[in-house]
Design an enzyme around this catalytic site. Structure first.
Site, PDB file in Angstrom:
ATOM      1  N   ASN A   1       0.843  -1.196   0.000  1.00 54.00           N
ATOM      2  CA  ASN A   1       0.000   0.000   0.000  1.00 54.00           C
ATOM      3  C   ASN A   1       0.879   1.248   0.000  1.00 54.00           C
ATOM      4  O   ASN A   1       0.632   2.200  -0.742  1.00 54.00           O
ATOM      5  CB  ASN A   1      -0.916  -0.039   1.231  1.00 54.00           C
ATOM      6  CG  ASN A   1      -2.069   0.924   1.151  1.00 54.00           C
ATOM      7  OD1 ASN A   1      -2.767   0.975   0.161  1.00 54.00           O
ATOM      8  ND2 ASN A   1      -2.259   1.677   2.211  1.00 54.00           N
TER       9      ASN A   1
ATOM     10  N   VAL B   1      -5.183   5.092  -7.503  1.00 57.26           N
ATOM     11  CA  VAL B   1      -5.183   3.852  -6.723  1.00 57.26           C
ATOM     12  C   VAL B   1      -5.326   4.331  -5.277  1.00 57.26           C
ATOM     13  O   VAL B   1      -4.371   4.815  -4.685  1.00 57.26           O
ATOM     14  CB  VAL B   1      -3.897   3.032  -6.945  1.00 57.26           C
ATOM     15  CG1 VAL B   1      -3.883   1.807  -6.042  1.00 57.26           C
ATOM     16  CG2 VAL B   1      -3.784   2.610  -8.415  1.00 57.26           C
ATOM     17  N   PRO B   2      -6.540   4.253  -4.728  1.00 52.49           N
ATOM     18  CA  PRO B   2      -6.878   4.993  -3.504  1.00 52.49           C
ATOM     19  C   PRO B   2      -6.364   4.385  -2.197  1.00 52.49           C
ATOM     20  O   PRO B   2      -7.138   3.947  -1.339  1.00 52.49           O
ATOM     21  CB  PRO B   2      -8.411   5.021  -3.542  1.00 52.49           C
ATOM     22  CG  PRO B   2      -8.776   3.755  -4.248  1.00 52.49           C
ATOM     23  CD  PRO B   2      -7.703   3.556  -5.284  1.00 52.49           C
ATOM     24  N   CYS B   3      -5.067   4.417  -2.022  1.00 50.39           N
ATOM     25  CA  CYS B   3      -4.483   3.904  -0.783  1.00 50.39           C
ATOM     26  C   CYS B   3      -4.882   4.754   0.423  1.00 50.39           C
ATOM     27  O   CYS B   3      -4.816   4.285   1.563  1.00 50.39           O
ATOM     28  CB  CYS B   3      -2.969   3.793  -0.894  1.00 50.39           C
ATOM     29  SG  CYS B   3      -2.132   5.343  -1.261  1.00 50.39           S
ATOM     30  N   HIS B   4      -5.339   5.975   0.179  1.00 48.89           N
ATOM     31  CA  HIS B   4      -5.781   6.835   1.276  1.00 48.89           C
ATOM     32  C   HIS B   4      -7.052   6.303   1.941  1.00 48.89           C
ATOM     33  O   HIS B   4      -7.382   6.715   3.044  1.00 48.89           O
ATOM     34  CB  HIS B   4      -6.001   8.272   0.787  1.00 48.89           C
ATOM     35  CG  HIS B   4      -7.052   8.412  -0.263  1.00 48.89           C
ATOM     36  ND1 HIS B   4      -6.802   8.145  -1.603  1.00 48.89           N
ATOM     37  CD2 HIS B   4      -8.351   8.766  -0.185  1.00 48.89           C
ATOM     38  CE1 HIS B   4      -7.908   8.357  -2.290  1.00 48.89           C
ATOM     39  NE2 HIS B   4      -8.861   8.739  -1.454  1.00 48.89           N
TER      40      HIS B   4
END
Length: 156
Positions: A109, A118-121
């Site tokens: 991540n 790529v929504p790692c948040h």
């Protein structure tokens, strides 16, 4: 590899890509001249502007990140987290089939090269805490508030 920059509410974003797709999007801690956007990156810049305006929830971009097979598997799973939702690192590990792989999932991540797309948040601690964000927890908080279906209104 073409490069473009975009001023965002959180700083300058750097886009790198070519005909094979976007290789990276990152937030910078220093200023860069914005300049002319190469044709190959125009759609990415446009979609990011829509995201920050609040009119785009999903990205439709050709992606070409560099990473291991495991990292790409984690990044694919991140893309399945809906806009405005969060999951824990443990939930993500379970979804990938191995709850004991939580540290490896968290490491993958953290290596995500495609900021926001790529929504790692959207990955948080099991207790709901905001943890582990390479761009800084203040940016993670901002992004989650931006995507929240419940907007805080000013009282005065």
């Amino acid at each position: 590899m073409e490069v473009a920059y975009l001023q965002t509410p959180m700083g300058i974003a750097e886009f790198q890509g070519d005909a094979n797709g976007l290789a990276s999007i990152s937030i910078l801690n220093d200023n860069k001249p914005i300049g002319i956007v190469p044709h190959i990156l125009e759609d990415a810049i446009y979609q990011f502007q829509e995201y920050f305006e609040g009119t785009r929830e999903n990205f439709d971009l050709k992606l070409n990140p560099t990473g291991t097979d495991f990292q790409k598997k984690v990044w694919d799973a991140l893309c399945e987290i809906p806009y405005g939702k969060t999951v824990s690192y443990l939930e993500l590990s379970k979804k990938l089939g191995d709850p004991k792989a939580i540290r490896a999932v968290a490491a993958a991540n953290g290596k995500n090269p495609l900021w926001i797309v790529v929504p790692c948040h959207r990955v948080i601690g099991s207790n709901g805490d905001l943890i582990g964000y390479a761009g800084g927890l203040h940016r993670k908080k901002w992004l989650l508030e931006h995507e929240s279906p419940v907007k805080q209104m000013a009282l005065f």
